[in-house]
Design a protein around this motif. Structure first.
Motif, PDB file in Angstrom:
ATOM      1  N   GLY A   1      46.955  33.636  44.186  1.00  0.00           N
ATOM      2  CA  GLY A   1      46.971  33.891  45.621  1.00  0.00           C
ATOM      3  C   GLY A   1      45.645  33.664  46.317  1.00  0.00           C
ATOM      4  N   MET A   2      44.815  32.788  45.767  1.00  0.00           N
ATOM      5  CA  MET A   2      43.515  32.537  46.388  1.00  0.00           C
ATOM      6  C   MET A   2      43.627  31.360  47.347  1.00  0.00           C
ATOM      7  N   TYR A   3      43.076  31.557  48.548  1.00  0.00           N
ATOM      8  CA  TYR A   3      43.080  30.488  49.549  1.00  0.00           C
ATOM      9  C   TYR A   3      41.888  29.576  49.303  1.00  0.00           C
ATOM     10  N   LEU A   4      42.161  28.297  49.008  1.00  0.00           N
ATOM     11  CA  LEU A   4      41.104  27.336  48.717  1.00  0.00           C
ATOM     12  C   LEU A   4      40.760  26.535  49.970  1.00  0.00           C
ATOM     13  N   VAL A   5      39.477  26.562  50.322  1.00  0.00           N
ATOM     14  CA  VAL A   5      39.021  25.847  51.514  1.00  0.00           C
ATOM     15  C   VAL A   5      38.695  24.405  51.177  1.00  0.00           C
TER      16      VAL A   5
ATOM     17  N   ARG B   1      35.208  40.638  42.776  1.00  0.00           N
ATOM     18  CA  ARG B   1      35.477  39.268  42.344  1.00  0.00           C
ATOM     19  C   ARG B   1      36.089  39.234  40.942  1.00  0.00           C
ATOM     20  N   VAL B   2      35.626  40.164  40.088  1.00  0.00           N
ATOM     21  CA  VAL B   2      36.204  40.255  38.742  1.00  0.00           C
ATOM     22  C   VAL B   2      37.497  41.058  38.784  1.00  0.00           C
ATOM     23  N   LEU B   3      37.520  42.121  39.585  1.00  0.00           N
ATOM     24  CA  LEU B   3      38.709  42.973  39.692  1.00  0.00           C
ATOM     25  C   LEU B   3      39.904  42.206  40.254  1.00  0.00           C
ATOM     26  N   LEU B   4      39.642  41.224  41.124  1.00  0.00           N
ATOM     27  CA  LEU B   4      40.714  40.398  41.690  1.00  0.00           C
ATOM     28  C   LEU B   4      41.106  39.243  40.773  1.00  0.00           C
ATOM     29  N   GLY B   5      40.290  39.004  39.741  1.00  0.00           N
ATOM     30  CA  GLY B   5      40.563  37.892  38.844  1.00  0.00           C
ATOM     31  C   GLY B   5      40.069  36.562  39.363  1.00  0.00           C
ATOM     32  N   ARG B   6      39.170  36.609  40.364  1.00  0.00           N
ATOM     33  CA  ARG B   6      38.641  35.373  40.936  1.00  0.00           C
ATOM     34  C   ARG B   6      37.546  34.759  40.063  1.00  0.00           C
ATOM     35  N   HIS B   7      36.792  35.632  39.377  1.00  0.00           N
ATOM     36  CA  HIS B   7      35.640  35.181  38.592  1.00  0.00           C
ATOM     37  C   HIS B   7      35.534  35.959  37.291  1.00  0.00           C
ATOM     38  N   TYR B   8      34.704  35.413  36.396  1.00  0.00           N
ATOM     39  CA  TYR B   8      34.329  36.131  35.181  1.00  0.00           C
ATOM     40  C   TYR B   8      33.065  36.942  35.465  1.00  0.00           C
ATOM     41  N   VAL B   9      32.759  37.856  34.566  1.00  0.00           N
ATOM     42  CA  VAL B   9      31.598  38.736  34.747  1.00  0.00           C
ATOM     43  C   VAL B   9      30.309  37.938  34.904  1.00  0.00           C
ATOM     44  N   ILE B  10      30.113  36.939  34.055  1.00  0.00           N
ATOM     45  CA  ILE B  10      28.867  36.164  34.096  1.00  0.00           C
ATOM     46  C   ILE B  10      28.745  35.387  35.402  1.00  0.00           C
ATOM     47  N   ASP B  11      29.863  34.927  35.948  1.00  0.00           N
ATOM     48  CA  ASP B  11      29.830  34.242  37.247  1.00  0.00           C
ATOM     49  C   ASP B  11      29.229  35.146  38.315  1.00  0.00           C
ATOM     50  N   VAL B  12      29.641  36.420  38.276  1.00  0.00           N
ATOM     51  CA  VAL B  12      29.195  37.393  39.272  1.00  0.00           C
ATOM     52  C   VAL B  12      27.730  37.771  39.056  1.00  0.00           C
ATOM     53  N   VAL B  13      27.354  37.973  37.795  1.00  0.00           N
ATOM     54  CA  VAL B  13      25.965  38.339  37.487  1.00  0.00           C
ATOM     55  C   VAL B  13      25.007  37.229  37.913  1.00  0.00           C
ATOM     56  N   VAL B  14      25.332  35.999  37.542  1.00  0.00           N
ATOM     57  CA  VAL B  14      24.470  34.863  37.898  1.00  0.00           C
ATOM     58  C   VAL B  14      24.463  34.647  39.416  1.00  0.00           C
ATOM     59  N   GLY B  15      25.622  34.755  40.044  1.00  0.00           N
ATOM     60  CA  GLY B  15      25.692  34.609  41.485  1.00  0.00           C
ATOM     61  C   GLY B  15      24.838  35.647  42.207  1.00  0.00           C
TER      62      GLY B  15
ATOM     63  N   ALA C   1      30.295  46.646  45.728  1.00  0.00           N
ATOM     64  CA  ALA C   1      31.758  46.641  45.710  1.00  0.00           C
ATOM     65  C   ALA C   1      32.309  45.221  45.868  1.00  0.00           C
ATOM     66  N   THR C   2      31.688  44.445  46.753  1.00  0.00           N
ATOM     67  CA  THR C   2      32.132  43.069  46.986  1.00  0.00           C
ATOM     68  C   THR C   2      31.952  42.215  45.736  1.00  0.00           C
ATOM     69  N   ALA C   3      30.794  42.342  45.087  1.00  0.00           N
ATOM     70  CA  ALA C   3      30.538  41.581  43.855  1.00  0.00           C
ATOM     71  C   ALA C   3      31.521  41.999  42.758  1.00  0.00           C
ATOM     72  N   SER C   4      31.748  43.295  42.613  1.00  0.00           N
ATOM     73  CA  SER C   4      32.664  43.801  41.576  1.00  0.00           C
ATOM     74  C   SER C   4      34.097  43.347  41.837  1.00  0.00           C
TER      75      SER C   4
ATOM     76  N   ARG D   1      41.232  42.912  48.664  1.00  0.00           N
ATOM     77  CA  ARG D   1      41.319  41.748  49.546  1.00  0.00           C
ATOM     78  C   ARG D   1      40.436  41.927  50.782  1.00  0.00           C
ATOM     79  N   SER D   2      40.305  43.162  51.244  1.00  0.00           N
ATOM     80  CA  SER D   2      39.418  43.428  52.381  1.00  0.00           C
ATOM     81  C   SER D   2      37.969  43.125  52.014  1.00  0.00           C
ATOM     82  N   LEU D   3      37.583  43.512  50.794  1.00  0.00           N
ATOM     83  CA  LEU D   3      36.235  43.212  50.314  1.00  0.00           C
ATOM     84  C   LEU D   3      36.040  41.704  50.178  1.00  0.00           C
ATOM     85  N   GLU D   4      37.086  41.022  49.727  1.00  0.00           N
ATOM     86  CA  GLU D   4      37.013  39.567  49.582  1.00  0.00           C
ATOM     87  C   GLU D   4      36.759  38.900  50.933  1.00  0.00           C
ATOM     88  N   TRP D   5      37.517  39.316  51.956  1.00  0.00           N
ATOM     89  CA  TRP D   5      37.349  38.720  53.278  1.00  0.00           C
ATOM     90  C   TRP D   5      36.020  39.103  53.916  1.00  0.00           C
TER      91      TRP D   5
END
Length: 230
Positions: A97-101, A171-185, A166-169, A36-40
Motif C-alpha cells: 500500500g505504498m504510494y510511489l512518486v 518506517r520499519v513498523l510499516l514495513g517500508r524499510h529495514y532497520v539498517i536503512d533507517v539507521v543509515v538514513g 517516531a517517524t524514523a521508527s 500512516r500519519s507519521l509517514e505523511w
C-alpha cells in the motif's frame, strides 16, 4: 579477504531482515492510522512545498530559517536519490500500500523519511540555540504571561525530538524499510544538516545571504513562484 567481507555482509543482511520482520510484526498491533500519519508527516511531498511557501513569510525569523531548510531538503533529495539508485536494495517483500512518486521509490536503502526527519531535528536545535532570544521574544506575544516561556521552549524541542524518533521508527513498523536503512538514513540526515550549516555557512538571521549555492537554489525557486503566479 573478499570472501570474509562477503560473508560478514551476508550475516549483517540476514540479521537486518530477521529483526526488521520481527519489528514489523510487533508494529501491526499499532493502529495503522497512527503509522500512516507519521509517514505523511515526514513525506517530502508535504515538507518541500510547505518549506518553499514559508520562504516567503513576512517574519524574518521564519523566512530565514525556512530558506536555509529548503536548501537542506534539496541537498537531501539529491543525495538520498543517488544512493538509492547506486545500491538498489529492494524494499521488504511485506511492504504494501505504498504510494510511489518516482521509480527510485522502489528502493529501500537509505530511508529518505529518516534522513529528512533528522535533518529537520538538527536544523531546529542548531538555530533554536542561536536564535533563542528572538524565538522567546516571538513566543511572548502568543503565550499566556503566567506560562514559563523557557520551559515551553524546551518542551517544544522535546516534542520535535519525539516526532523525529517516531517517524524514523514507523518506517520499519510499516514495513517500508529495514532497520539498517533507517539507521543509515538517520545518520545521513545529521551529516547533511551539519554540512549545509557548517560547510555552506548558510545565514543565521541577519538577512545577508552570501553563499552562492544558497542564493542560486532560492533564486530558482522564487523565479518559479513568480511564473506560477502570473
Amino acid at each position: 579477504m573478499k570472501k570474509m567481507f562477503a560473508s560478514a555482509l551476508e550475516t549483517l543482511q540476514n540479521w537486518d531482515v530477521e529483526h526488521s520482520l520481527w519489528i514489523y510484526e510487533k508494529g501491526r498491533r499499532i493502529p495503522n492510522v497512527i503509522l500512516r500519519s507519521l509517514e505523511w508527516s515526514g513525506d517530502g511531498l508535504f515538507w518541500i512545498p510547505v518549506t518553499a511557501a514559508l520562504c516567503c513569510s513576512s517574519s524574518v525569523l521564519v523566512h530565514s530559517f525556512f530558506r536555509c531548510l529548503f536548501v537542506g531538503f534539496i541537498f537531501d533529495l539529491c543525495l538520498i536519490g543517488m544512493m538509492k539508485v547506486i545500491v538498489r536494495r529492494p524494499r521488504p517483500i511485506y511492504n504494501k500500500g505504498m504510494y510511489l512518486v518516482v521509480s527510485v521509490d522502489h528502493y529501500s536503502f537509505p530511508s529518505g523519511h529518516s534522513s529528512r526527519a533528522f535533518l529537520i531535528l538538527v536544523f531546529i536545535f542548531e538555530y533554536a540555540y542561536q536564535w533563542k532570544d528572538d524565538i522567546l521574544s516571538e513566543l511572548s506575544s502568543y503565550v499566556n504571561p503566567n506560562v514559563d516561556e523557557g520551559l515551553l521552549y524546551w518542551a517544544l524541542g522535546c516534542l520535535v525530538a519525539v516526532w523525529v524518533m517516531a517517524t524514523a521508527s514507523s518506517r520499519v513498523l510499516l514495513g517500508r524499510h529495514y532497520v539498517i536503512d533507517v539507521v543509515v538514513g538517520s545518520l545521513l540526515g545529521v551529516l547533511e544538516a551539519l554540512f549545509v550549516i557548517r560547510v555552506l555557512h548558510l545565514p543565521i538571521i541577519n538577512g545577508t545571504q552570501k553563499n552562492w549555492l544558497f542564493e542560486y537554489v532560492v533564486s530558482l525557486w522564487e523565479e518559479a513562484l513568480l511564473r506560477i503566479n502570473r
